[in-house]
Design a protein around this motif. Structure first.
Motif, PDB file in Angstrom:
ATOM      1  N   UNK A 122      43.986  32.454  30.115  1.00 40.11           N
ATOM      2  CA  UNK A 122      43.887  33.805  29.571  1.00 40.11           C
ATOM      3  C   UNK A 122      45.118  34.610  29.951  1.00 40.11           C
ATOM      4  N   UNK A 123      45.872  35.001  28.935  1.00 41.07           N
ATOM      5  CA  UNK A 123      47.131  35.708  29.167  1.00 41.07           C
ATOM      6  C   UNK A 123      46.878  37.064  29.830  1.00 41.07           C
ATOM      7  N   UNK A 124      45.696  37.664  29.550  1.00 39.87           N
ATOM      8  CA  UNK A 124      45.388  39.001  30.093  1.00 39.87           C
ATOM      9  C   UNK A 124      45.345  39.012  31.622  1.00 39.87           C
ATOM     10  N   UNK A 125      44.921  37.899  32.216  1.00 40.57           N
ATOM     11  CA  UNK A 125      44.789  37.920  33.678  1.00 40.57           C
ATOM     12  C   UNK A 125      45.991  37.274  34.373  1.00 40.57           C
ATOM     13  N   UNK A 126      47.053  36.998  33.597  1.00 40.52           N
ATOM     14  CA  UNK A 126      48.184  36.276  34.180  1.00 40.52           C
ATOM     15  C   UNK A 126      49.138  37.211  34.923  1.00 40.52           C
ATOM     16  N   UNK A 127      49.518  36.796  36.134  1.00 36.54           N
ATOM     17  CA  UNK A 127      50.549  37.515  36.883  1.00 36.54           C
ATOM     18  C   UNK A 127      51.934  37.017  36.469  1.00 36.54           C
ATOM     19  N   UNK A 128      51.933  35.856  35.840  1.00 38.94           N
ATOM     20  CA  UNK A 128      53.175  35.249  35.385  1.00 38.94           C
ATOM     21  C   UNK A 128      52.930  34.652  34.000  1.00 38.94           C
ATOM     22  N   UNK A 129      53.713  35.118  33.022  1.00 34.10           N
ATOM     23  CA  UNK A 129      53.586  34.606  31.656  1.00 34.10           C
ATOM     24  C   UNK A 129      54.850  33.802  31.347  1.00 34.10           C
ATOM     25  N   UNK A 189      48.921  46.222  32.083  1.00 33.16           N
ATOM     26  CA  UNK A 189      48.614  45.713  33.421  1.00 33.16           C
ATOM     27  C   UNK A 189      49.274  46.578  34.496  1.00 33.16           C
ATOM     28  N   UNK A 190      50.483  47.052  34.216  1.00 32.52           N
ATOM     29  CA  UNK A 190      51.185  47.904  35.182  1.00 32.52           C
ATOM     30  C   UNK A 190      50.388  49.196  35.397  1.00 32.52           C
ATOM     31  N   UNK A 191      49.835  49.752  34.308  1.00 30.81           N
ATOM     32  CA  UNK A 191      49.027  50.976  34.400  1.00 30.81           C
ATOM     33  C   UNK A 191      47.812  50.747  35.279  1.00 30.81           C
ATOM     34  N   UNK A 192      47.309  49.495  35.284  1.00 34.22           N
ATOM     35  CA  UNK A 192      46.145  49.159  36.113  1.00 34.22           C
ATOM     36  C   UNK A 192      46.569  48.666  37.501  1.00 34.22           C
ATOM     37  N   UNK A 193      47.865  48.760  37.783  1.00 33.01           N
ATOM     38  CA  UNK A 193      48.351  48.411  39.124  1.00 33.01           C
ATOM     39  C   UNK A 193      48.687  46.945  39.344  1.00 33.01           C
ATOM     40  N   UNK A 194      48.804  46.180  38.244  1.00 32.57           N
ATOM     41  CA  UNK A 194      49.152  44.764  38.393  1.00 32.57           C
ATOM     42  C   UNK A 194      50.567  44.508  37.894  1.00 32.57           C
TER      43      UNK A 194
END
Ligand code: SAH
Ligand code: SF4
Ligand code: F3S
Length: 455
Positions: free
Chosen positions: A36-43, A72-77
């Protein structure tokens, strides 16, 4: 904290294989793969440059990834974005100019350096590594780890050869993958043994020019592909062998004989011809004529009469006349292909054909492609229809769509669905083919109990 990597591969099977090797390199650093690309820290976009459309896809995907990175940055990731593969190799730093959110551009020769490059890109985003090192990446990549990464089902790819020295005038591969290099036989055999012991039953040996394989033998001297296949056929648990992609010029007598003598070598050969016109073959720098191809097909069919052949075709190459195209249609009619891939010629920057005069209009390319695909489609359907009523071995690869159903492949690489009747994934069962569907065959068990492979 656990870090997640999402790898999306485009293009050839080499990229599919490389994706797994990238995951292998990252695993010791604490990276686990996610679908799942949404939960990836590295794409990681593992890209293909073979046709214009393939390269364009990357930039539109990068647009979507950019959005995701912001959300993701807005959510702190934090999300690191990597462009790998052949677009990375071909375009290098240009990618950073067109897609500013990319953290790292890495070519296929540098995957073993991924952890260090990622660390560097974290300090200063926008790292580019498209070097062609002296040693090949085969030497530098760690051996795939057995337990975690190799639970990959009963079929697997194994890269034996990389790069290409053929320089067909339309093709980017010699530029993106570099010079032809073969992996030593011993390294291939031990990878095959590891794969077999983790449940793999069928190996597909990969190389852009796989039949040009000439790796160092275990006792010195060079091994050709035929010798390598013989050795791999001795690996306990390996029941089936395939290889792709072959160039007609490198089909030597030993390899043809292997199709006669080696029961594990499946009767299916992908042997791209690209065109049936001598003038076009010459302009493509394929270094064989249509007659060479006919003669070769004859020799292969004499060695293995039931072999299924497939090919790649390019229509609308610069200067291709109606007569040239008619020659391609004629070659198709004479050979008879079980399956094929066909493409409109797409000019690739840096290749000789891109600068050729007499580029053909899109409308001509489309028309020819439609005619060609109709003919190839008819042949594929006829080939599949001819298996109805026959009994073939099927290697079971995965559960089918309906409960109790199971799916696998025939020796001729056809997908087959059947009622499992107690057989398990990894078994090879004898199946009577009863019907054909649009993309697969249907059949029923002709044996009990199944032949169970022993590893
Ligand atoms: N090494 C293999 C395949 C290389 S790429 C071989 O030698 O056959 C896979 C296919 O993409 C090629 O066989 C060719 O049909 C197609 N292809 C490569 N470059 C292309 C281009 N510029 N335009 C259209 N099709 C192309
Ligand atoms: Fe490209 Fe030709 Fe090499 Fe195949 S043989 S990879 S088409 S240059
Ligand atoms: Fe594409 Fe590179 Fe493979 S250009 S076809 S990903 S070798």
């Amino acid at each position: 904290m656990e870090k997640k990597v999402y790898v999306k591969s485009y293009g050839c099977q080499m990229n599919v294989y490389d994706a797994q090797r990238m995951a292998d390199v990252l695993a010791p650093e604490g990276w686990s793969q996610t679908a799942s690309i949404e939960e990836a820290d590295l794409v990681v976009l593992n890209t293909c440059h073979i046709r214009e459309k393939a390269a364009d896809k990357v930039y539109s995907e990068l647009g979507r990834v950019r959005e995701l990175k912001r959300e993701r940055a807005a959510a702190g990731h934090e999300t690191q974005v990597v462009v790998a593969g052949c677009v990375a190799q071909a375009e290098g730093g240009e990618i950073l100019r067109r897609a500013r959110d990319v953290d790292l551009v890495v070519g296929p020769q540098s995957y073993h350096r991924l952890p260090a490059l990622l660390a560097e890109a974290r300090r200063t985003p926008g790292v580019v590594d498209t070097d062609f090192p002296a040693e090949t990446k085969f030497d530098a990549l760690p051996a795939p780890s057995r337990d975690k990464t190799l639970a990959r089902g009963v079929t697997a790819f194994l890269t034996v050869q990389e790069g290409c020295d053929k320089f067909c005038s339309f093709c980017v591969v010699p530029y993106t993958r570099g010079a032809e290099a073969s992996r030593p036989a011993a390294a291939i055999v031990s990878e095959a043994e590891r794969l077999a012991s983790s449940g793999v039953r069928e190996l597909t040996l990969l190389g852009q020019n796989v039949n040009a394989y000439h790796g160092a033998g275990p006792q010195g001297g060079d091994w050709g592909l035929a010798r390598l296949l013989q050795r791999l056929a001795e690996v306990p648990g390996i029941e089936r062998l395939r290889f792709t992609t072959s160039h007609p010029r490198d089909m030597d007598a030993e390899l043809i004989a292997a199709h006669r003598d080696l029961p594990q070598l499946m009767p299916y050969l992908h042997l791209p011809v690209q065109s049936g016109s001598d003038a076009i073959l010459d302009a493509m720098n394929r270094k064989h004529t249509r007659d060479d191809y006919f003669r070769l097909v004859d020799r292969i069919r004499r060695a293995r009469p039931d072999i299924a052949l497939s090919s790649d075709f390019i229509v609308g190459f610069p200067g291709e006349s109606d007569a040239d195209f008619a020659d391609t249609m004629d070659l198709i009619a004479q050979v008879g292909f079980a399956a094929s891939f066909s493409f409109k010629y797409s000019p690739r920057p840096g290749t000789p054909a891109a600068d050729a005069e007499r580029q053909l209009p899109e409308s001509v390319k489309s028309e020819r492609l439609a005619a060609l695909q109709a003919a190839l489609d008819r042949q594929a359907k006829a080939f599949n229809a001819a298996t109805v009523g026959r009994t073939v071995d099927v290697l079971l690869e995965k559960p089918g769509r309906h409960p109790g159903q199971i799916a696998g492949k025939s020796p001729y690489l056809q997908a087959v669905h059947l009622d499992g009747d107690g057989a398990a994934v990894g078994d090879i069962v004898s199946v009577r083919i009863t019907a054909t569907g649009p993309n697969s065959l249907f059949g029923e068990r002709a044996d009990t109990p199944p032949h169970r492979a022993t590893a």
